[in-house]
Design a protein around this motif. Sequence first.
Motif, short mmCIF file in Angstrom:
data_model
loop_
_atom_site.label_atom_id
_atom_site.label_comp_id
_atom_site.label_asym_id
_atom_site.label_seq_id
_atom_site.Cartn_x
_atom_site.Cartn_y
_atom_site.Cartn_z
N ALA A 154 0.83 -1.21 0.00
CA ALA A 154 0.00 0.00 0.00
C ALA A 154 0.86 1.25 0.00
N ALA A 155 1.95 1.22 0.78
CA ALA A 155 2.87 2.37 0.80
C ALA A 155 3.50 2.57 -0.58
N SER A 156 3.88 1.49 -1.24
CA SER A 156 4.48 1.59 -2.58
C SER A 156 3.50 2.18 -3.58
N LEU A 157 2.25 1.72 -3.55
CA LEU A 157 1.24 2.23 -4.47
C LEU A 157 0.98 3.72 -4.23
N GLY A 158 0.86 4.10 -2.97
CA GLY A 158 0.64 5.51 -2.65
C GLY A 158 1.78 6.39 -3.13
N ILE A 159 3.01 5.90 -2.99
CA ILE A 159 4.18 6.67 -3.43
C ILE A 159 4.18 6.83 -4.95
N ILE A 160 3.84 5.75 -5.67
CA ILE A 160 3.80 5.82 -7.13
C ILE A 160 2.79 6.89 -7.58
N ILE A 161 1.62 6.87 -6.98
CA ILE A 161 0.58 7.83 -7.35
C ILE A 161 1.02 9.26 -7.02
N TYR A 162 1.56 9.45 -5.82
CA TYR A 162 1.97 10.79 -5.38
C TYR A 162 3.05 11.39 -6.27
N ILE A 163 4.12 10.60 -6.52
CA ILE A 163 5.25 11.13 -7.30
C ILE A 163 4.86 11.30 -8.77
N THR A 164 4.01 10.41 -9.29
CA THR A 164 3.56 10.56 -10.67
C THR A 164 2.79 11.85 -10.86
N ILE A 165 1.94 12.18 -9.88
CA ILE A 165 1.16 13.43 -9.96
C ILE A 165 2.06 14.64 -9.79
N ARG A 166 2.98 14.57 -8.82
CA ARG A 166 3.81 15.73 -8.53
C ARG A 166 4.93 15.91 -9.55
N VAL A 179 8.95 5.66 -10.85
CA VAL A 179 9.58 4.35 -11.01
C VAL A 179 10.92 4.31 -10.28
N ALA A 180 11.74 5.35 -10.48
CA ALA A 180 13.05 5.40 -9.85
C ALA A 180 12.94 5.45 -8.32
N ALA A 181 11.98 6.22 -7.82
CA ALA A 181 11.80 6.35 -6.37
C ALA A 181 11.35 5.03 -5.76
N VAL A 182 10.42 4.34 -6.39
CA VAL A 182 9.92 3.07 -5.85
C VAL A 182 11.00 1.99 -5.91
N VAL A 183 11.78 1.96 -6.98
CA VAL A 183 12.89 0.99 -7.07
C VAL A 183 13.88 1.22 -5.94
N ALA A 184 14.24 2.49 -5.69
CA ALA A 184 15.16 2.81 -4.60
C ALA A 184 14.56 2.44 -3.25
N MET A 185 13.27 2.70 -3.09
CA MET A 185 12.59 2.40 -1.83
C MET A 185 12.56 0.89 -1.57
N LEU A 186 12.19 0.11 -2.59
CA LEU A 186 12.16 -1.35 -2.45
C LEU A 186 13.57 -1.90 -2.26
N HIS A 187 14.54 -1.27 -2.89
CA HIS A 187 15.95 -1.65 -2.72
C HIS A 187 16.35 -1.54 -1.26
N ASP A 188 16.02 -0.40 -0.63
CA ASP A 188 16.40 -0.19 0.77
C ASP A 188 15.73 -1.21 1.68
N ALA A 189 14.42 -1.41 1.47
CA ALA A 189 13.69 -2.35 2.31
C ALA A 189 14.22 -3.77 2.14
N PHE A 190 14.46 -4.18 0.90
CA PHE A 190 14.90 -5.56 0.66
C PHE A 190 16.31 -5.80 1.18
N ILE A 191 17.20 -4.81 1.06
CA ILE A 191 18.57 -4.98 1.54
C ILE A 191 18.57 -5.23 3.05
N VAL A 192 17.76 -4.45 3.78
CA VAL A 192 17.67 -4.64 5.24
C VAL A 192 17.11 -6.03 5.55
N ILE A 193 16.06 -6.43 4.83
CA ILE A 193 15.47 -7.77 5.03
C ILE A 193 16.51 -8.85 4.72
N ALA A 194 17.28 -8.64 3.65
CA ALA A 194 18.29 -9.63 3.25
C ALA A 194 19.36 -9.77 4.33
N ILE A 195 19.82 -8.66 4.89
CA ILE A 195 20.85 -8.72 5.93
C ILE A 195 20.32 -9.44 7.16
#
Length: 302
Positions: A136-148, A155-171
């Motif tokens: 839900a957070a990812s979808l909201g971010i996509i909508i917000y940044i696309t409008i703004r 796309v770039a913001a969500v990829v970076a966001m998922l990158h950060d979350a997944f790296i922490v989960i991976a560690i």
Amino acid sequence: MRFKWNYDFIKISKYFYTFSIILIVLGILSLAIFKLNYGVDFRSGSNVDVTLTKPITEAQAQPVVEALKLSDDPSITIGDGRMNVRFEKVLTDTQENQFKQAFNKQLDSGASFEVNTVDPAIAKELERNALWAVLAASLGIIIYITIRFEWRFAVAAVVAMLHDAFIVIAIFSIFRLEVDLTFITAILTIIGYSLNDTVVIFDRIRENLRFSKQKKSGDIKTIVNNSISQTMTRSLNTVLTVFIACVCLFIFGSESIRMFSLAMILGLVFGAYSSVFIASPLWLLLKNRQKPKAKTPSKTTA
């Protein structure tokens, strides 16, 4: 006087991409083989918090707990005046009383107990709700940044966001660190900080593009580098402020928030560099692949 960061951030971003890809591959392998080390919040079982009246070591407590045979592999954590015992199975009332009586008799007669139980249905529901929260957070971010901004920024913001979350989960998966509800809180907080840094840089890129007449590929790269340089000091100050607070919480905080603090520390570090070396270069790549607008033919006067 403002410090100027005169670096070619886009050029050196390939090293960070390589580092992130290696971590992501290791994380995928670890998650596929070992999965996450879920705490009692995400798997069924009983968690017993014991308030001690005298010092007890793990070597003293382990034989007493194992002798009860209430669980195959009980986990014991001892802190300052407290002890936590986690059982993989849900204890019945009889088993709870058995544990309390044995503990009071053999280890600490004045100890008090707090038992928290999570059944399998609730554990699955918590895991599912946590996943929905991130989506839900990812979808909201996509909508917000696309409008703004535009969809490339989103796309770039969500990829970076998922990158950060997944790296922490991976560690956490690689080092078998415990994942509980505070970890999910940390992940959502990390997403917020990562997005904040990314939007600041993107806002400066958009502003510089608006007032610049340079529109070629090399010129846009220069604009991105300049935009990162102009926002670097602000981003570092923001991250360092929170980073110092999280380090203090990790060192001096209680055992219950230690994993939250560690997740925040990791997320802040990876979030700081992903905004610069992941999101911005990815937007530039998408921008360079944009098809140029067809020029409308000029009307000739007779």
